[in-house]
Design a protein around this motif. Sequence first.
Motif, PDB file in Angstrom:
ATOM      1  N   SER A 169       0.791  -1.135  -0.020  1.00  0.00           N
ATOM      2  CA  SER A 169      -0.010  -0.216  -0.257  1.00  0.00           C
ATOM      3  C   SER A 169       0.911   1.383   0.146  1.00  0.00           C
ATOM      4  O   SER A 169       0.543   2.360   0.562  1.00  0.00           O
ATOM      5  N   HIS A 170       1.961   1.212  -0.669  1.00  0.00           N
ATOM      6  CA  HIS A 170       2.865   2.428  -0.833  1.00  0.00           C
ATOM      7  C   HIS A 170       2.232   2.986  -2.184  1.00  0.00           C
ATOM      8  O   HIS A 170       2.311   2.338  -3.228  1.00  0.00           O
ATOM      9  N   ARG A 171       2.589   4.216  -2.279  1.00  0.00           N
ATOM     10  CA  ARG A 171       2.073   5.033  -3.397  1.00  0.00           C
ATOM     11  C   ARG A 171       3.156   5.401  -4.247  1.00  0.00           C
ATOM     12  O   ARG A 171       4.309   6.055  -3.861  1.00  0.00           O
ATOM     13  N   TYR A 172       3.055   4.857  -5.382  1.00  0.00           N
ATOM     14  CA  TYR A 172       4.396   5.029  -6.424  1.00  0.00           C
ATOM     15  C   TYR A 172       4.013   5.739  -7.416  1.00  0.00           C
ATOM     16  O   TYR A 172       2.818   5.325  -8.159  1.00  0.00           O
ATOM     17  N   GLN A 173       4.834   6.732  -7.946  1.00  0.00           N
ATOM     18  CA  GLN A 173       4.569   7.512  -9.300  1.00  0.00           C
ATOM     19  C   GLN A 173       5.715   7.193 -10.104  1.00  0.00           C
ATOM     20  O   GLN A 173       7.141   7.578  -9.633  1.00  0.00           O
ATOM     21  N   VAL A 174       5.508   6.699 -11.385  1.00  0.00           N
ATOM     22  CA  VAL A 174       6.727   6.560 -12.293  1.00  0.00           C
ATOM     23  C   VAL A 174       6.742   7.724 -13.394  1.00  0.00           C
ATOM     24  O   VAL A 174       5.627   7.771 -13.735  1.00  0.00           O
ATOM     25  N   ILE A 175       7.986   8.476 -13.576  1.00  0.00           N
ATOM     26  CA  ILE A 175       7.991   9.443 -14.345  1.00  0.00           C
ATOM     27  C   ILE A 175       8.537   8.879 -15.638  1.00  0.00           C
ATOM     28  O   ILE A 175       9.467   8.386 -15.949  1.00  0.00           O
ATOM     29  N   GLY A 176       7.590   8.677 -16.893  1.00  0.00           N
ATOM     30  CA  GLY A 176       7.558   8.005 -17.699  1.00  0.00           C
ATOM     31  C   GLY A 176       8.865   8.280 -18.990  1.00  0.00           C
ATOM     32  O   GLY A 176       9.508   7.504 -19.741  1.00  0.00           O
ATOM     33  N   ASP A 177       9.205   9.869 -18.737  1.00  0.00           N
ATOM     34  CA  ASP A 177      10.207  10.089 -19.715  1.00  0.00           C
ATOM     35  C   ASP A 177      11.516  10.279 -18.859  1.00  0.00           C
ATOM     36  O   ASP A 177      12.592  10.917 -19.234  1.00  0.00           O
TER      37      ASP A 177
END
Length: 187
Positions: free
Chosen positions: A135-143
């Motif tokens: 339940s950790h929130r990750y965001q991946v930066i596609g560029d």
Amino acid sequence: MPVFLDDDPPILICADLQVEYLTPGRRHLIRDGDAATARCLELLALWRNNLQPVMHLKRIAQAAWFNPSSRLTDWIEEAKPRPGEMTFEHPLPSAYSSSRFVDYMSNIRNVRCILIGFSLDETILATAIDGFHRSHRYQVIGDAVACRQAGTGDADAYKQAVVNVVGNFATIHFSAELIRTSGAVAV
């Protein structure tokens, strides 16, 4: 659409920004090396200028193709951790293979992590999946992510397929969405 929250600064996680991934002829040579490196360094500078938390992951595998005593596992010069920035070494693709990383992540509340760096098809994917199950929130930066050369076929299609899989476990954004015109972080 990004949410602007100044009271919950995200942690920038720089995954495997190591010389190994930029060395021609190496098995894990990444494609888009120059573009991805430039974007990673831009975001790293933004985080540092805004005094926001930065974490560095370093893959130290115990395999013949990834010799931990080699200089190839060194940080890219411009991305070396600075004093006060957290560093975690991980033997398996997921950062959660580091017990120190697991301890740290389990002891912080309302964590929001922005993942950038190399080994999209290994470290970033595995960490996003493990984090999702905790339940950790990750965001991946596609560029600002890159993966090794695909064995065969279209390299762009391979990267996009991996990004699509990661999107099942993390939110995918691009750096333009992440940076406000003021230079502040917007997530």
